[in-house]
Design a protein around this motif. Structure first.
Motif, mmCIF file in Angstrom:
data_model
loop_
_atom_site.group_PDB
_atom_site.id
_atom_site.type_symbol
_atom_site.label_atom_id
_atom_site.label_comp_id
_atom_site.label_asym_id
_atom_site.label_seq_id
_atom_site.Cartn_x
_atom_site.Cartn_y
_atom_site.Cartn_z
ATOM 1 N N CYS A 29 0.827 -1.052 0.137
ATOM 2 C CA CYS A 29 -0.268 -0.142 -0.059
ATOM 3 C C CYS A 29 0.857 0.940 0.002
ATOM 4 O O CYS A 29 0.578 2.250 -0.720
ATOM 5 C CB CYS A 29 -0.915 0.032 1.234
ATOM 6 S SG CYS A 29 -2.113 -1.195 0.981
ATOM 7 N N MET A 97 -7.173 0.137 7.234
ATOM 8 C CA MET A 97 -7.984 -0.359 6.148
ATOM 9 C C MET A 97 -7.106 -0.487 4.848
ATOM 10 O O MET A 97 -6.613 0.392 4.380
ATOM 11 C CB MET A 97 -9.259 0.208 5.880
ATOM 12 C CG MET A 97 -9.786 -0.220 4.456
ATOM 13 S SD MET A 97 -10.673 -1.962 4.537
ATOM 14 C CE MET A 97 -12.413 -1.227 5.126
ATOM 15 N N LEU A 98 -6.609 -1.696 4.565
ATOM 16 C CA LEU A 98 -5.346 -2.098 3.639
ATOM 17 C C LEU A 98 -5.798 -3.174 2.800
ATOM 18 O O LEU A 98 -6.040 -4.358 3.349
ATOM 19 C CB LEU A 98 -4.172 -2.288 4.351
ATOM 20 C CG LEU A 98 -3.600 -1.125 5.303
ATOM 21 C CD1 LEU A 98 -2.529 -1.624 6.102
ATOM 22 C CD2 LEU A 98 -3.416 0.155 4.714
ATOM 23 N N VAL A 99 -5.849 -3.111 1.615
ATOM 24 C CA VAL A 99 -6.011 -4.160 0.651
ATOM 25 C C VAL A 99 -4.792 -3.976 -0.312
ATOM 26 O O VAL A 99 -4.549 -3.054 -1.040
ATOM 27 C CB VAL A 99 -7.532 -3.807 -0.197
ATOM 28 C CG1 VAL A 99 -7.626 -5.156 -1.327
ATOM 29 C CG2 VAL A 99 -8.458 -4.129 0.785
ATOM 30 N N ALA A 103 -5.567 -7.551 -5.085
ATOM 31 C CA ALA A 103 -6.799 -7.883 -4.433
ATOM 32 C C ALA A 103 -7.848 -6.766 -4.801
ATOM 33 O O ALA A 103 -9.109 -7.038 -4.227
ATOM 34 C CB ALA A 103 -6.914 -8.400 -3.344
ATOM 35 N N GLN A 106 -12.646 -5.562 -6.216
ATOM 36 C CA GLN A 106 -13.358 -7.171 -6.381
ATOM 37 C C GLN A 106 -14.264 -6.828 -5.177
ATOM 38 O O GLN A 106 -14.803 -8.191 -4.973
ATOM 39 C CB GLN A 106 -12.411 -8.054 -6.296
ATOM 40 C CG GLN A 106 -11.184 -8.054 -7.281
ATOM 41 C CD GLN A 106 -10.179 -9.234 -7.024
ATOM 42 O OE1 GLN A 106 -10.593 -10.171 -6.535
ATOM 43 N NE2 GLN A 106 -9.110 -9.120 -7.411
ATOM 44 N N LEU A 108 -13.557 -6.411 -1.992
ATOM 45 C CA LEU A 108 -12.854 -6.842 -0.509
ATOM 46 C C LEU A 108 -12.903 -5.891 0.502
ATOM 47 O O LEU A 108 -13.214 -6.122 1.660
ATOM 48 C CB LEU A 108 -11.269 -7.264 -0.923
ATOM 49 C CG LEU A 108 -10.497 -7.769 0.506
ATOM 50 C CD1 LEU A 108 -11.413 -8.748 1.394
ATOM 51 C CD2 LEU A 108 -9.195 -8.122 0.139
ATOM 52 N N GLY A 109 -12.609 -4.496 0.004
ATOM 53 C CA GLY A 109 -12.507 -3.223 1.187
ATOM 54 C C GLY A 109 -13.864 -3.064 1.582
ATOM 55 O O GLY A 109 -14.024 -3.052 2.823
ATOM 56 N N ALA A 110 -15.094 -3.205 0.765
ATOM 57 C CA ALA A 110 -16.364 -3.398 1.403
ATOM 58 C C ALA A 110 -16.809 -4.308 2.345
ATOM 59 O O ALA A 110 -17.233 -4.412 3.452
ATOM 60 C CB ALA A 110 -17.409 -3.449 0.233
ATOM 61 N N ASP A 131 -10.602 8.347 9.759
ATOM 62 C CA ASP A 131 -10.416 9.435 8.771
ATOM 63 C C ASP A 131 -9.586 8.785 7.764
ATOM 64 O O ASP A 131 -8.947 7.806 7.775
ATOM 65 C CB ASP A 131 -9.792 10.661 9.606
ATOM 66 C CG ASP A 131 -8.245 10.099 10.003
ATOM 67 O OD1 ASP A 131 -8.098 9.528 10.775
ATOM 68 O OD2 ASP A 131 -7.343 10.491 9.163
ATOM 69 N N THR A 132 -9.593 9.556 6.621
ATOM 70 C CA THR A 132 -8.945 8.845 5.487
ATOM 71 C C THR A 132 -8.675 10.060 4.343
ATOM 72 O O THR A 132 -9.445 10.937 4.575
ATOM 73 C CB THR A 132 -9.905 7.815 4.671
ATOM 74 O OG1 THR A 132 -9.142 7.334 3.632
ATOM 75 C CG2 THR A 132 -11.024 8.558 4.016
ATOM 76 N N ARG A 140 -14.360 7.151 -1.338
ATOM 77 C CA ARG A 140 -15.601 6.707 -2.097
ATOM 78 C C ARG A 140 -16.284 5.539 -1.330
ATOM 79 O O ARG A 140 -17.505 5.147 -1.243
ATOM 80 C CB ARG A 140 -15.187 6.321 -3.406
ATOM 81 C CG ARG A 140 -15.049 7.471 -4.225
ATOM 82 C CD ARG A 140 -15.208 7.191 -5.659
ATOM 83 N NE ARG A 140 -14.145 6.159 -5.995
ATOM 84 C CZ ARG A 140 -12.586 6.258 -6.140
ATOM 85 N NH1 ARG A 140 -12.060 7.648 -5.890
ATOM 86 N NH2 ARG A 140 -11.878 5.380 -6.495
ATOM 87 N N LEU A 141 -15.227 4.603 -0.745
ATOM 88 C CA LEU A 141 -15.849 3.252 -0.330
ATOM 89 C C LEU A 141 -16.664 3.499 1.057
ATOM 90 O O LEU A 141 -17.559 2.901 1.145
ATOM 91 C CB LEU A 141 -14.400 2.465 0.284
ATOM 92 C CG LEU A 141 -14.882 1.095 0.741
ATOM 93 C CD1 LEU A 141 -15.524 0.204 0.221
ATOM 94 C CD2 LEU A 141 -13.282 0.532 1.326
ATOM 95 N N TYR A 142 -16.170 4.239 1.987
ATOM 96 C CA TYR A 142 -16.949 4.774 3.046
ATOM 97 C C TYR A 142 -18.412 5.179 2.665
ATOM 98 O O TYR A 142 -19.266 5.033 3.599
ATOM 99 C CB TYR A 142 -16.048 5.501 4.138
ATOM 100 C CG TYR A 142 -14.666 4.852 4.266
ATOM 101 C CD1 TYR A 142 -14.511 3.545 4.421
ATOM 102 C CD2 TYR A 142 -13.643 5.449 4.343
ATOM 103 C CE1 TYR A 142 -13.377 2.831 4.506
ATOM 104 C CE2 TYR A 142 -12.246 4.881 4.585
ATOM 105 C CZ TYR A 142 -12.011 3.641 4.656
ATOM 106 O OH TYR A 142 -11.098 2.960 4.748
#
Ligand SMILES: CC(C)(COP(=O)(O)OP(=O)(O)OC[C@H]1O[C@@H](n2cnc3c(N)ncnc32)[C@H](O)[C@@H]1OP(=O)(O)O)[C@@H](O)C(=O)NCCC(=O)NCCS
Length: 176
Positions: A29, A97-99, A103, A106, A108-110, A131-132, A140-142
């Motif tokens: 990452c 939160m790390l992907v 991966a 697809q 996985l983060g969700a 925080d991000t 965007r994910l959150y």
């Protein structure tokens, strides 16, 4: 195994192989430009030292640590910081939160975030905060998952290769 097949689990006592896998995800990452506390280059030794510290917090019950594995190995992780001041026992912070890049995109983060929310409920938590980097992949994910945006702090941290980035705070009320 299809490329989207992964398993999620909570680690209560990460072993050496798991710490090595977590270090690999963190290094990937940071090499990919994510602003997640570290500057480039992040050596394996420093990454392993970081995860050993996390493992101590897990063993002490201060943190919950979730990991995802696929056919290639450990490919994602997220943490809850459960230990909070005595006037905030219902709250946890979502951290790291790390992907791994192999991966991503697809779902996985969700999946990790849904698993973190389930774990938080199991731990008696009803309010989550994180925080991000402003307007980045995590934001965007959150927002897609229903997190509420609080606001931005400009120039909060450095990207790992240099250059300042803002951070955005979010919360999620698990009671609703
Ligand atoms: C942020 C991060 C965790 C997201 O992980 P991820 O596994 O890629 O997340 P998801 O797959 O759930 O969603 C990512 C995107 O893939 C899309 N997607 C999900 N499943 C998909 C599928 N099967 N096919 C195509 N696209 C898909 C999502 O819609 C989303 O699209 P968007 O970028 O346009 O919003 C990851 O990019 C990462 O680790 N970044 C570096 C570290 C970081 O910044 N972490 C946040 C710190 S708080």
């Amino acid at each position: 195994m299809s490329k989207t097949a992964w398993t999620l689990r909570r680690l209560h006592a990460p072993n050496g192989a798991e710490i090595d896998g977590l270090a690999g995800v963190l290094i990937d990452c940071v090499e990919g430009g994510a602003s997640v506390s570290f500057m480039q280059p992040l050596t394996r030794e420093r990454a392993v030292t970081f995860w050993r510290g996390v493992a101590q917090g897990v063993a002490a019950g201060e943190r919950a640590l979730l990991v995802a594995e696929d056919a290639q190995g450990l490919c994602g992780t997220v943490q809850l910081l459960l230990a909070q001041p005595e006037n905030q026992p219902h709250r946890a912070d979502v951290l790291k939160m790390l992907v791994h890049r192999w991966a991503r995109r697809q779902g996985l983060g969700a999946a990790l975030m849904r698993a973190a929310e389930t774990t938080a409920r199991e731990c008696g938590k009803t309010l989550l905060v994180l925080d991000t980097v402003t307007a980045a992949d995590g934001a965007r994910l959150y927002e897609r998952l229903g997190w509420v945006r609080v606001g931005d702090i400009p120039n909060y941290a450095f990207f790992p290769e240099g250059g300042l980035c803002g951070t955005t705070y979010y919360y999620r009320n698990l009671d609703v």
